[in-house]
Design a protein around this motif. Sequence first.
Motif, PDB file in Angstrom:
ATOM      1  N   ALA A   1       0.833  -1.206   0.000  1.00  0.00           N
ATOM      2  CA  ALA A   1       0.000   0.000   0.000  1.00  0.00           C
ATOM      3  C   ALA A   1       0.868   1.257   0.000  1.00  0.00           C
ATOM      4  CB  ALA A   1      -0.930  -0.010   1.209  1.00  0.00           C
ATOM      5  N   LYS A   2       1.955   1.223   0.770  1.00  0.00           N
ATOM      6  CA  LYS A   2       2.880   2.361   0.810  1.00  0.00           C
ATOM      7  C   LYS A   2       3.500   2.581  -0.569  1.00  0.00           C
ATOM      8  CE  LYS A   2       5.668   2.537   4.320  1.00  0.00           C
ATOM      9  NZ  LYS A   2       6.837   2.275   5.209  1.00  0.00           N
ATOM     10  N   ALA A   3       3.884   1.491  -1.231  1.00  0.00           N
ATOM     11  CA  ALA A   3       4.491   1.613  -2.558  1.00  0.00           C
ATOM     12  C   ALA A   3       3.540   2.294  -3.532  1.00  0.00           C
ATOM     13  CB  ALA A   3       4.881   0.228  -3.075  1.00  0.00           C
ATOM     14  N   LYS A   4       2.299   1.877  -3.527  1.00  0.00           N
ATOM     15  CA  LYS A   4       1.337   2.425  -4.482  1.00  0.00           C
ATOM     16  C   LYS A   4       0.981   3.871  -4.145  1.00  0.00           C
ATOM     17  CE  LYS A   4      -0.486  -2.078  -5.771  1.00  0.00           C
ATOM     18  NZ  LYS A   4      -1.658  -2.984  -5.810  1.00  0.00           N
ATOM     19  N   ALA A   5       0.925   4.190  -2.864  1.00  0.00           N
ATOM     20  CA  ALA A   5       0.576   5.553  -2.458  1.00  0.00           C
ATOM     21  C   ALA A   5       1.691   6.534  -2.765  1.00  0.00           C
ATOM     22  CB  ALA A   5       0.235   5.583  -0.971  1.00  0.00           C
ATOM     23  N   ARG A   6       2.936   6.091  -2.553  1.00  0.00           N
ATOM     24  CA  ARG A   6       4.074   6.992  -2.723  1.00  0.00           C
ATOM     25  C   ARG A   6       4.733   6.878  -4.086  1.00  0.00           C
ATOM     26  NH1 ARG A   6       7.091   6.354   3.217  1.00  0.00           N
ATOM     27  NH2 ARG A   6       5.278   6.978   4.475  1.00  0.00           N
ATOM     28  N   ARG A   7       4.306   5.911  -4.892  1.00  0.00           N
ATOM     29  CA  ARG A   7       4.885   5.687  -6.214  1.00  0.00           C
ATOM     30  C   ARG A   7       6.385   5.441  -6.121  1.00  0.00           C
ATOM     31  NH1 ARG A   7       1.927   3.913  -9.821  1.00  0.00           N
ATOM     32  NH2 ARG A   7       3.257   4.818 -11.439  1.00  0.00           N
ATOM     33  N   ARG A   8       6.751   4.643  -5.143  1.00  0.00           N
ATOM     34  CA  ARG A   8       8.157   4.268  -4.948  1.00  0.00           C
ATOM     35  C   ARG A   8       8.204   2.967  -4.156  1.00  0.00           C
ATOM     36  NH1 ARG A   8      12.444   8.772  -3.393  1.00  0.00           N
ATOM     37  NH2 ARG A   8      11.868   9.278  -5.536  1.00  0.00           N
ATOM     38  N   THR A   9       9.094   2.066  -4.543  1.00  0.00           N
ATOM     39  CA  THR A   9       9.224   0.798  -3.829  1.00  0.00           C
ATOM     40  C   THR A   9       9.862   1.048  -2.465  1.00  0.00           C
ATOM     41  OG1 THR A   9       9.590  -0.290  -5.963  1.00  0.00           O
ATOM     42  CG2 THR A   9      10.085  -1.560  -3.981  1.00  0.00           C
ATOM     43  N   PRO A  10       9.206   0.637  -1.365  1.00  0.00           N
ATOM     44  CA  PRO A  10       9.776   0.877  -0.032  1.00  0.00           C
ATOM     45  C   PRO A  10      11.092   0.135   0.176  1.00  0.00           C
ATOM     46  CG  PRO A  10       7.443   0.308   0.104  1.00  0.00           C
ATOM     47  CD  PRO A  10       7.878   0.029  -1.306  1.00  0.00           C
ATOM     48  N   PRO A  11      11.951   0.656   1.052  1.00  0.00           N
ATOM     49  CA  PRO A  11      13.253   0.020   1.287  1.00  0.00           C
ATOM     50  C   PRO A  11      13.160  -1.455   1.637  1.00  0.00           C
ATOM     51  CG  PRO A  11      13.220   2.191   2.274  1.00  0.00           C
ATOM     52  CD  PRO A  11      11.819   1.929   1.789  1.00  0.00           C
ATOM     53  N   PHE A  12      12.173  -1.846   2.439  1.00  0.00           N
ATOM     54  CA  PHE A  12      12.084  -3.257   2.817  1.00  0.00           C
ATOM     55  C   PHE A  12      11.843  -4.138   1.599  1.00  0.00           C
ATOM     56  CE2 PHE A  12       9.484  -6.991   3.699  1.00  0.00           C
ATOM     57  CZ  PHE A  12      10.357  -7.700   4.513  1.00  0.00           C
ATOM     58  N   LEU A  13      10.905  -3.758   0.736  1.00  0.00           N
ATOM     59  CA  LEU A  13      10.634  -4.580  -0.442  1.00  0.00           C
ATOM     60  C   LEU A  13      11.828  -4.607  -1.383  1.00  0.00           C
ATOM     61  CD1 LEU A  13       6.906  -3.773  -1.328  1.00  0.00           C
ATOM     62  CD2 LEU A  13       7.840  -5.788  -0.161  1.00  0.00           C
ATOM     63  N   ARG A  14      12.569  -3.507  -1.460  1.00  0.00           N
ATOM     64  CA  ARG A  14      13.786  -3.508  -2.274  1.00  0.00           C
ATOM     65  C   ARG A  14      14.773  -4.547  -1.752  1.00  0.00           C
ATOM     66  NH1 ARG A  14      15.302   2.687  -4.086  1.00  0.00           N
ATOM     67  NH2 ARG A  14      13.178   3.426  -4.372  1.00  0.00           N
ATOM     68  N   ARG A  15      15.024  -4.506  -0.452  1.00  0.00           N
ATOM     69  CA  ARG A  15      15.980  -5.456   0.136  1.00  0.00           C
ATOM     70  C   ARG A  15      15.511  -6.887  -0.028  1.00  0.00           C
ATOM     71  NH1 ARG A  15      15.574  -1.732   4.376  1.00  0.00           N
ATOM     72  NH2 ARG A  15      14.541  -3.285   5.697  1.00  0.00           N
ATOM     73  N   LEU A  16      14.227  -7.115   0.202  1.00  0.00           N
ATOM     74  CA  LEU A  16      13.666  -8.465   0.121  1.00  0.00           C
ATOM     75  C   LEU A  16      13.857  -9.059  -1.272  1.00  0.00           C
ATOM     76  CD1 LEU A  16      11.797 -10.671   1.508  1.00  0.00           C
ATOM     77  CD2 LEU A  16       9.888  -9.465   0.400  1.00  0.00           C
ATOM     78  N   VAL A  17      13.434  -8.328  -2.280  1.00  0.00           N
ATOM     79  CA  VAL A  17      13.489  -8.840  -3.644  1.00  0.00           C
ATOM     80  C   VAL A  17      14.939  -8.928  -4.125  1.00  0.00           C
ATOM     81  CG1 VAL A  17      12.847  -8.342  -6.029  1.00  0.00           C
ATOM     82  CG2 VAL A  17      11.164  -8.068  -4.199  1.00  0.00           C
ATOM     83  N   ALA A  18      15.745  -7.912  -3.808  1.00  0.00           N
ATOM     84  CA  ALA A  18      17.145  -7.946  -4.227  1.00  0.00           C
ATOM     85  C   ALA A  18      17.875  -9.125  -3.608  1.00  0.00           C
ATOM     86  CB  ALA A  18      17.834  -6.632  -3.850  1.00  0.00           C
ATOM     87  N   GLN A  19      17.630  -9.397  -2.338  1.00  0.00           N
ATOM     88  CA  GLN A  19      18.302 -10.524  -1.693  1.00  0.00           C
ATOM     89  C   GLN A  19      17.873 -11.843  -2.329  1.00  0.00           C
ATOM     90  OE1 GLN A  19      18.012 -10.650   2.605  1.00  0.00           O
ATOM     91  NE2 GLN A  19      18.721 -12.757   2.706  1.00  0.00           N
ATOM     92  N   ALA A  20      16.580 -11.987  -2.602  1.00  0.00           N
ATOM     93  CA  ALA A  20      16.093 -13.233  -3.193  1.00  0.00           C
ATOM     94  C   ALA A  20      16.711 -13.471  -4.570  1.00  0.00           C
ATOM     95  CB  ALA A  20      14.565 -13.198  -3.290  1.00  0.00           C
TER      96      ALA A  20
END
Length: 260
Positions: A12-31
């Motif tokens: 929801a934060k990503a869609k509201a702010r039009r930016r991927t939140p730091p946690f989701l960046r770290r999660l996907v990048a690590q995977a």
Amino acid sequence: MIKPAFLKAQVAKAKARRRTPPFLRRLVAQAVHATARAHYGEAYSTKCLQAAKALQTALDRFGIGGRLWMGAFCSVEVYATAGHDTWGGFWGAEHHVWFVTSFNELVDLSIAELPRHPKQKRADGIAMPAIWWNDMGAPLTVFRYLPDAVVSTIRFPDQADMDDLAAFEAAVLDRLDTMLATMDVAEVAFGPLLESSDHAQQLHEQGHPWLNRAIRFQDLEIPFPPWITMRTREIREAHEAGRPLPSRLSSDPTLVVRDG
């Protein structure tokens, strides 16, 4: 376990702010990064297309879309032994692939593997950070992405390569599911992910080895290679005139179907 309610709030934060939140960046990048290291080993440095495609697939899990782009890439290449720093990357007959999110963030994880690429002439290269750049309109002068075409359909000539890509994407999603099921939020770590000019300055002040040397190289005011300068001007002039951008990609049709 990372709770579904927390993930829902992140999306929801990503869609509201039009930016991927730091946690989701770290999660996907690590995977993606950990799976690529395990799946491809030293060959990861040559798998920019596969890494970008798997990142797209992982972000789709969270409703964050985007497109793969193919084009040229140029950055400062620095080495532990002084006196060898230069411009390097992929242009002319070569190409690179990266991902741009629907929020206009440029993401490139495999570029941090550049010192391991077979084209490197030296073994003492210092890696640049992986990139999750917030604004494609505000690049650093120590690297440049020059888009050419959207990658619409991946079509390797060898079915074994198609099967391998599918297996890699499945492994990334399996790792992502395992991380969500077994890790706490604080355990999800990846970095640094170079995000902006301000972030680059912070990393420089913290002594990041690539940024320190790259900025020193920049201070020498050595111009970009002629091909990069030409292509940069060509992109700008096409944009200003409202013309379609002429392609400078290799004519080799075997890798992908391109949609310009």
